[in-house]
Design a protein around this motif. Structure first.
Motif, PDB file in Angstrom:
ATOM      1  N   ALA A  49     -11.172 -30.847 -15.156  1.00 21.33           N
ATOM      2  CA  ALA A  49     -11.486 -29.440 -14.936  1.00 21.33           C
ATOM      3  C   ALA A  49     -12.247 -29.198 -13.637  1.00 21.33           C
ATOM      4  CB  ALA A  49     -12.304 -28.902 -16.108  1.00 21.33           C
ATOM      5  N   THR A  50     -12.921 -30.217 -13.119  1.00 17.81           N
ATOM      6  CA  THR A  50     -13.744 -30.031 -11.918  1.00 17.81           C
ATOM      7  C   THR A  50     -13.043 -30.566 -10.661  1.00 17.81           C
ATOM      8  OG1 THR A  50     -14.948 -32.082 -12.437  1.00 17.81           O
ATOM      9  CG2 THR A  50     -15.900 -30.023 -13.214  1.00 17.81           C
ATOM     10  N   ILE A  51     -13.149 -31.866 -10.422  1.00 20.65           N
ATOM     11  CA  ILE A  51     -12.539 -32.428  -9.219  1.00 20.65           C
ATOM     12  C   ILE A  51     -11.012 -32.325  -9.282  1.00 20.65           C
ATOM     13  CG2 ILE A  51     -12.441 -34.786 -10.108  1.00 20.65           C
ATOM     14  CD1 ILE A  51     -13.363 -33.799  -6.500  1.00 20.65           C
ATOM     15  N   GLY A  52     -10.445 -32.305 -10.511  1.00 25.87           N
ATOM     16  CA  GLY A  52      -9.007 -32.102 -10.651  1.00 25.87           C
ATOM     17  C   GLY A  52      -8.597 -30.744 -10.123  1.00 25.87           C
ATOM     18  N   HIS A  53      -9.421 -29.738 -10.403  1.00 28.90           N
ATOM     19  CA  HIS A  53      -9.148 -28.393  -9.891  1.00 28.90           C
ATOM     20  C   HIS A  53      -9.321 -28.335  -8.381  1.00 28.90           C
ATOM     21  CE1 HIS A  53      -9.855 -24.013  -9.284  1.00 28.90           C
ATOM     22  NE2 HIS A  53      -8.975 -23.903 -10.265  1.00 28.90           N
ATOM     23  N   VAL A  54     -10.345 -29.037  -7.874  1.00 26.17           N
ATOM     24  CA  VAL A  54     -10.569 -29.074  -6.422  1.00 26.17           C
ATOM     25  C   VAL A  54      -9.402 -29.765  -5.713  1.00 26.17           C
ATOM     26  CG1 VAL A  54     -12.041 -29.999  -4.591  1.00 26.17           C
ATOM     27  CG2 VAL A  54     -13.072 -29.010  -6.628  1.00 26.17           C
ATOM     28  N   ASN A  55      -8.889 -30.842  -6.311  1.00 26.87           N
ATOM     29  CA  ASN A  55      -7.774 -31.569  -5.708  1.00 26.87           C
ATOM     30  C   ASN A  55      -6.482 -30.762  -5.698  1.00 26.87           C
ATOM     31  OD1 ASN A  55      -9.267 -33.835  -5.067  1.00 26.87           O
ATOM     32  ND2 ASN A  55      -8.731 -34.947  -6.934  1.00 26.87           N
ATOM     33  N   ALA A  56      -6.448 -29.675  -6.446  1.00 29.39           N
ATOM     34  CA  ALA A  56      -5.288 -28.772  -6.424  1.00 29.39           C
ATOM     35  C   ALA A  56      -5.476 -27.636  -5.436  1.00 29.39           C
ATOM     36  CB  ALA A  56      -5.033 -28.218  -7.826  1.00 29.39           C
ATOM     37  N   PHE A  57      -6.517 -27.710  -4.601  1.00 29.27           N
ATOM     38  CA  PHE A  57      -6.785 -26.608  -3.679  1.00 29.27           C
ATOM     39  C   PHE A  57      -5.672 -26.444  -2.647  1.00 29.27           C
ATOM     40  CE2 PHE A  57      -8.636 -24.612   0.101  1.00 29.27           C
ATOM     41  CZ  PHE A  57      -9.115 -23.434  -0.467  1.00 29.27           C
ATOM     42  N   GLY A  58      -4.887 -27.473  -2.432  1.00 24.10           N
ATOM     43  CA  GLY A  58      -3.753 -27.339  -1.520  1.00 24.10           C
ATOM     44  C   GLY A  58      -2.820 -26.220  -1.936  1.00 24.10           C
ATOM     45  N   VAL A  59      -2.707 -25.981  -3.239  1.00 22.73           N
ATOM     46  CA  VAL A  59      -1.890 -24.874  -3.733  1.00 22.73           C
ATOM     47  C   VAL A  59      -2.512 -23.547  -3.313  1.00 22.73           C
ATOM     48  CG1 VAL A  59      -0.940 -23.768  -5.797  1.00 22.73           C
ATOM     49  CG2 VAL A  59      -1.137 -26.260  -5.693  1.00 22.73           C
ATOM     50  N   TYR A  60      -3.842 -23.439  -3.489  1.00 23.30           N
ATOM     51  CA  TYR A  60      -4.535 -22.224  -3.063  1.00 23.30           C
ATOM     52  C   TYR A  60      -4.412 -22.022  -1.557  1.00 23.30           C
ATOM     53  CZ  TYR A  60      -6.855 -21.943  -7.645  1.00 23.30           C
ATOM     54  OH  TYR A  60      -7.123 -21.834  -8.986  1.00 23.30           O
ATOM     55  N   GLU A  61      -4.609 -23.080  -0.781  1.00 21.76           N
ATOM     56  CA  GLU A  61      -4.523 -22.990   0.682  1.00 21.76           C
ATOM     57  C   GLU A  61      -3.160 -22.438   1.104  1.00 21.76           C
ATOM     58  OE1 GLU A  61      -5.664 -23.574   4.762  1.00 21.76           O
ATOM     59  OE2 GLU A  61      -6.907 -23.866   2.976  1.00 21.76           O
ATOM     60  N   ASP A  62      -2.115 -22.972   0.516  1.00 18.44           N
ATOM     61  CA  ASP A  62      -0.759 -22.524   0.846  1.00 18.44           C
ATOM     62  C   ASP A  62      -0.535 -21.073   0.412  1.00 18.44           C
ATOM     63  OD1 ASP A  62       2.044 -22.867   1.596  1.00 18.44           O
ATOM     64  OD2 ASP A  62       2.439 -22.858  -0.560  1.00 18.44           O
ATOM     65  N   TYR A  63      -0.941 -20.726  -0.815  1.00 18.39           N
ATOM     66  CA  TYR A  63      -0.717 -19.367  -1.327  1.00 18.39           C
ATOM     67  C   TYR A  63      -1.569 -18.349  -0.577  1.00 18.39           C
ATOM     68  CZ  TYR A  63      -0.049 -15.549  -4.646  1.00 18.39           C
ATOM     69  OH  TYR A  63       0.270 -14.330  -5.223  1.00 18.39           O
ATOM     70  N   TYR A  64      -2.832 -18.694  -0.335  1.00 15.68           N
ATOM     71  CA  TYR A  64      -3.687 -17.765   0.413  1.00 15.68           C
ATOM     72  C   TYR A  64      -3.130 -17.515   1.812  1.00 15.68           C
ATOM     73  CZ  TYR A  64      -7.385 -18.339  -3.133  1.00 15.68           C
ATOM     74  OH  TYR A  64      -8.115 -18.339  -4.296  1.00 15.68           O
ATOM     75  N   LYS A  65      -2.683 -18.569   2.480  1.00 20.59           N
ATOM     76  CA  LYS A  65      -2.186 -18.437   3.848  1.00 20.59           C
ATOM     77  C   LYS A  65      -0.909 -17.598   3.901  1.00 20.59           C
ATOM     78  CE  LYS A  65      -1.868 -19.134   8.257  1.00 20.59           C
ATOM     79  NZ  LYS A  65      -2.750 -18.360   9.165  1.00 20.59           N
ATOM     80  N   ARG A  66      -0.036 -17.760   2.923  1.00 16.28           N
ATOM     81  CA  ARG A  66       1.244 -17.055   2.937  1.00 16.28           C
ATOM     82  C   ARG A  66       1.165 -15.652   2.340  1.00 16.28           C
ATOM     83  NH1 ARG A  66       4.747 -18.473  -0.218  1.00 16.28           N
ATOM     84  NH2 ARG A  66       3.648 -19.972  -1.557  1.00 16.28           N
ATOM     85  N   VAL A  67       0.264 -15.446   1.324  1.00 12.03           N
ATOM     86  CA  VAL A  67       0.303 -14.195   0.566  1.00 12.03           C
ATOM     87  C   VAL A  67      -1.056 -13.490   0.511  1.00 12.03           C
ATOM     88  CG1 VAL A  67       0.867 -13.143  -1.675  1.00 12.03           C
ATOM     89  CG2 VAL A  67       2.156 -15.146  -0.875  1.00 12.03           C
ATOM     90  N   TYR A  68      -2.044 -14.138  -0.113  1.00 13.29           N
ATOM     91  CA  TYR A  68      -3.263 -13.431  -0.505  1.00 13.29           C
ATOM     92  C   TYR A  68      -4.237 -13.208   0.651  1.00 13.29           C
ATOM     93  CZ  TYR A  68      -5.121 -11.737  -4.958  1.00 13.29           C
ATOM     94  OH  TYR A  68      -5.491 -10.940  -6.020  1.00 13.29           O
ATOM     95  N   LEU A  69      -4.260 -14.128   1.615  1.00 14.27           N
ATOM     96  CA  LEU A  69      -5.123 -13.979   2.803  1.00 14.27           C
ATOM     97  C   LEU A  69      -4.287 -14.248   4.053  1.00 14.27           C
ATOM     98  CD1 LEU A  69      -8.329 -15.880   1.572  1.00 14.27           C
ATOM     99  CD2 LEU A  69      -8.068 -13.397   1.788  1.00 14.27           C
ATOM    100  N   SER A  70      -3.147 -13.622   4.130  1.00 12.95           N
ATOM    101  CA  SER A  70      -2.171 -13.922   5.192  1.00 12.95           C
ATOM    102  C   SER A  70      -2.690 -13.599   6.591  1.00 12.95           C
ATOM    103  CB  SER A  70      -0.872 -13.150   4.955  1.00 12.95           C
ATOM    104  OG  SER A  70      -1.119 -11.755   4.850  1.00 12.95           O
ATOM    105  N   GLU A  71      -3.715 -12.762   6.676  1.00 17.25           N
ATOM    106  CA  GLU A  71      -4.247 -12.374   7.988  1.00 17.25           C
ATOM    107  C   GLU A  71      -5.342 -13.329   8.478  1.00 17.25           C
ATOM    108  OE1 GLU A  71      -5.602  -8.412   7.537  1.00 17.25           O
ATOM    109  OE2 GLU A  71      -3.599  -7.558   7.180  1.00 17.25           O
ATOM    110  N   GLU A  72      -5.754 -14.274   7.632  1.00 17.15           N
ATOM    111  CA  GLU A  72      -6.838 -15.182   7.991  1.00 17.15           C
ATOM    112  C   GLU A  72      -6.280 -16.523   8.467  1.00 17.15           C
ATOM    113  OE1 GLU A  72      -9.638 -13.874   8.065  1.00 17.15           O
ATOM    114  OE2 GLU A  72      -9.449 -12.157   6.714  1.00 17.15           O
TER     115      GLU A  72
END
Length: 491
Positions: A83-106
């Motif tokens: 639940a902790t470091i496992g979730h952090v190790n999945a941050f690549g999914v967030y990085e990709d989604y934020y860059k393409r969709v949720y924070l596309s201007e950043e």
């Protein structure tokens, strides 16, 4: 039974079987013989170590290595890691989604601050969490971190698109604080139940990070596309909440390992000061800082890396899962070797392999190449992560300082975890020049490996010097007692 010797040497065993700290205690103190071994009721000895420490260290005998409570604690620690470091190790999914969709201007560098802050707090609170653990407040840490984690995870689902501060506060700051309170104690509590198979048990716990990262990665990728961001986060938060609540009921902390508050505070303070004078220990920490500076580049950027290379979208979604799946084997298999050898000695070739596999990303030009390099890197990086706790444990002189030593090492690692991903993001740039962050990360890992080699030399020297000094002290004490006996006989 023969006469009891004029002096009794009690050895406190560290994690590593070849490392002992001799403590001499006079038999003039009250003593009894129970279960095949002598017990001394006095609470002080020549080195200022309380007898309760001896009782703590001998509490886990060769035949009491694990048990039901021990393996239930391993299961609970496994869930915490998932639940902790496992979730952090999945941050690549967030990085990709934020860059393409949720924070596309950043920029990628700015987005990575969310993950690096979360990771640095997870490690950075290690010294606080370690000292609290040594003071017997593990359950308070567990319950507090569980409540804070669940609250912030659900608050993340309320964050709006293109609102960086909302994502940063809930995911980076709030969840990071919650993770930091429980991450290192979930390893340290294993020392309450295991001695012979401690590296193996800690390896299973560390495997929770990899298993968690696998299903968190697949789950988030699928739910982001099918349910949208907010509902996907709510579903993921519910899963994380269940794992942490189950851990609260399964983890057992042995009360006999806990000292009185006043005594424990004083000894933790003195021990922490002495750690910084140990060259071997401090060089290991320096090596860990350098290694962590480059270690998390694939975890944060591999999904974006695969997508940017033109590989199919389906494969790109699973590239991070491939890395985490292979790390399961590394976390569970290689620590078994450390149960029979010095963990630091095992760690050195593993770190070298991590560095080589990092540089191999430069040659990736196909789906097969990406999958193979990701799998090899995941295997050795998983082994590295799993062996950190046994290495710190093996450098401890008593059970009572394991939490503090691990906490200090993890706290220093937080510095590089905070800086590493943003530095890689700046080197990557908007042109996606992948060679720059790959070379930087590989070079940092190799420099850290060199530090571990130097640390091994210093640690061996320190252990040899301590052993020689202790032996000399024992001989001197024995001769003094012998002379006293001779004089008494003559009188």
């Amino acid at each position: 039974m023969g006469d009891m010797p004029s002096s009794l040497s009690v050895f406190l065993r560290g994690r590593h079987r070849r490392s002992y700290t001799p403590i001499s205690m006079s038999i003039s103190e009250p003593h009894t013989f129970n279960d095949g071994r002598w017990s001394i009721s006095s609470r002080s000895d020549k080195l200022g170590t309380t007898i309760s420490e001896v009782e703590q260290c001998s509490a886990i005998g060769e035949g009491d290595d694990g048990g039901l409570d021990g393996w239930m604690t391993v299961f609970g620690g496994f869930l915490i890691q998932a639940a902790t470091i496992g979730h952090v190790n999945a941050f690549g999914v967030y990085e990709d989604y934020y860059k393409r969709v949720y924070l596309s201007e950043e920029s990628s560098s700015l987005i990575s601050w969310i993950g690096s802050t979360q990771l640095s707090l997870l490690f950075g609170l290690g010294i606080v969490a370690g000292v609290l653990f040594d003071q017997g407040r593990f359950k308070l840490q567990l319950y507090t971190s569980t409540l804070l984690y669940i609250l912030c995870n659900f608050m993340l689902s309320l964050a709006k698109p293109h609102q960086f501060y909302q994502l940063f506060l809930s995911q980076g700051l709030g969840m990071g604080l919650a993770m930091g309170l429980i991450y290192s104690p979930s390893f340290s509590v294993i020392s309450h139940h295991f001695r012979r198979r401690r590296s193996f048990a800690m390896g299973i716990v560390a495997g929770g990070a990899a298993i968690g990262a696998i299903f968190q990665t697949i789950m988030l990728n699928y739910l982001f596309e099918s349910l949208g961001f907010q509902n996907a986060i709510r579903a993921n938060a519910s899963l994380n909440a269940c794992m942490l609540i189950i851990a609260c009921f399964t983890i057992k902390c042995r009360p006999r390992m806990v000292k009185p508050e006043e005594e424990k505070r004083n000894k933790s303070y003195l021990n922490v000061l002495s750690f910084f004078r140990e060259a071997g220990y401090m060089i290991v920490i320096a090596g860990g800082v350098l290694i962590n500076l480059g270690l998390f580049f694939p975890a944060v950027y591999i999904q974006l890396f695969s997508f940017n290379k033109g590989f199919p979208r389906t494969f790109s979604f699973y590239s991070l899962a491939i890395l985490n799946a292979s790390s399961v084997l590394g976390r569970v298999l290689l620590p078994v070797i450390a149960d029979h050898h010095d963990p630091l000695l095992v760690l050195i070739p593993i770190c070298f392999s991590v560095g080589v596999s990092m540089f191999a990303f430069l040659a990736v030009s196909s789906i097969a190449g990406d999958a193979i390099v990701a799998a090899v890197f995941g295997f050795f990086s998983g082994a590295y992560s799993a062996l950190l706790a046994p290495t710190m444990s093996s450098m401890s002189k008593s059970e009572g300082e394991i939490g503090a030593r691990m906490g200090i090492a993890i706290t220093f690692a937080a510095i590089s975890c905070l800086a590493g991903p943003p530095i890689n993001g700046v080197l990557l740039g908007n042109e996606y020049t992948w060679s720059k962050p790959i070379i930087f990360s590989g070079a940092c890992i190799m420099l850290g490996c060199i530090c571990l080699v130097v640390a091994k030399y210093y640690h061996t020297t320190e252990v040899s010097a301590a052993t020689a000094s202790s032996a000399s002290s024992e001989i001197s004490h024995f001769r003094k007692d012998e002379n006293s006996s001779t004089i008494s006989g003559q009188n």
